[in-house]
Design an enzyme around this catalytic site. Structure first.
Site, PDB file in Angstrom:
ATOM      1  N   CYS A  45     -14.498 -11.289 130.364  1.00  0.00           N
ATOM      2  CA  CYS A  45     -13.322 -10.798 129.621  1.00  0.00           C
ATOM      3  C   CYS A  45     -13.744 -10.164 128.298  1.00  0.00           C
ATOM      4  O   CYS A  45     -13.160  -9.160 127.868  1.00  0.00           O
ATOM      5  CB  CYS A  45     -12.361 -11.945 129.345  1.00  0.00           C
ATOM      6  SG  CYS A  45     -11.755 -12.746 130.833  1.00  0.00           S
TER       7      CYS A  45
HETATM    8  C1  BEZ Z   1     -15.190 -14.494 132.438  1.00  0.00           C
HETATM    9  O1  BEZ Z   1     -14.420 -13.759 131.858  1.00  0.00           O
HETATM   10  O2  BEZ Z   1     -16.390 -14.425 132.255  1.00  0.00           O
HETATM   11  C2  BEZ Z   1     -14.690 -15.515 133.438  1.00  0.00           C
HETATM   12  C3  BEZ Z   1     -13.448 -16.084 133.260  1.00  0.00           C
HETATM   13  C4  BEZ Z   1     -13.021 -17.039 134.166  1.00  0.00           C
HETATM   14  C5  BEZ Z   1     -13.845 -17.401 135.233  1.00  0.00           C
HETATM   15  C6  BEZ Z   1     -15.078 -16.785 135.403  1.00  0.00           C
HETATM   16  C7  BEZ Z   1     -15.509 -15.835 134.485  1.00  0.00           C
END
Ligand code: BEZ
Length: 209
Positions: A45
């Protein structure tokens, strides 16, 4: 219920990192890009929001306003923005909706319980100036979105809204388009003066109008 193409994007009022936003009012006459991310302070994200900030000029060129939703609260968003700016060499320049009560997430069916009961999936909604939903995409948490594809599809949506064309597989802005099946072959020269090719009676191409 899932939001389908052609539906009017549900309206809402929400607290964001840029103040309280009434979604439809905030969109005004612009195109909209509304997308969700699973959680603040997560790696994928962080890169996605950094990329969105870096692409501001590309979105502006297309008349698109981006807004992001996450089920974390405003304090969390504001802290995380510092990390995004620092690690992605950018400045977050769009609102992030604080949705700890999951109101927007539920309105847009962004929580898919078989994936996660608490986090939103990576939903994407592209909304036209008349507030109708033109595109939906859903990615899982572990796969970051391709923002070149998001720009490409906006180009196609804006072009096909204006001209009687469709865009073929892997089309990119500036490449040949497909003449809409609704146009009779004999009517093509008047409508598409740049020229056309008839490959099959149902497959006619023309330079991008
Ligand atoms: C991420 O944004 O890295 C992420 C968020 C939730 C689960 C897996 C990855």
């Amino acid at each position: 219920m899932a939001i389908r193409l052609g539906d009017i994007a549900p309206d809402f009022t929400a607290v964001t990192t840029e103040g309280t936003v009434n979604f439809h009012e905030w969109l005004g006459d612009s195109w909209g890009l509304l997308f969700s991310h699973p959680a603040d302070y997560t790696p994928v994200c962080t890169t996605e929001l950094g990329r969105t900030a870096q692409l501001k000029a590309e979105f502006e060129k297309r008349g698109v306003k981006a807004i992001v939703v996450s089920v974390d609260d405003l304090e969390s968003h504001n802290g995380w923005i510092h990390d995004i700016n620092e690690t992605q060499n950018t400045t977050v320049n769009f609102p992030i909706i604080a949705d700890p009560e999951k109101k927007v997430a539920e309105l847009y069916d962004m929580i898919h319980p078989n994936a996660s009961t608490t986090m939103t999936v990576r939903s994407v909604f592209i909304i036209a100036p008349d507030k109708s939903v033109k595109l939906t995409l859903t990615y899982p948490a572990a796969t970051g979105r391709n923002f070149n594809e998001i720009l490409r599809v906006i180009d196609s949506l804006q072009l096909t809204a204006k001209h009687s064309v469709a865009t073929p597989a892997d089309w990119k802005n500036g490449e040949d388009c497909i003449v809409s099946p609704a146009i009779k072959t004999e009517d093509i020269p008047a409508k598409f003066p740049k020229g056309h090719k008839v490959i099959k009676p149902y497959l006619r191409t023309t330079p991008q109008p």
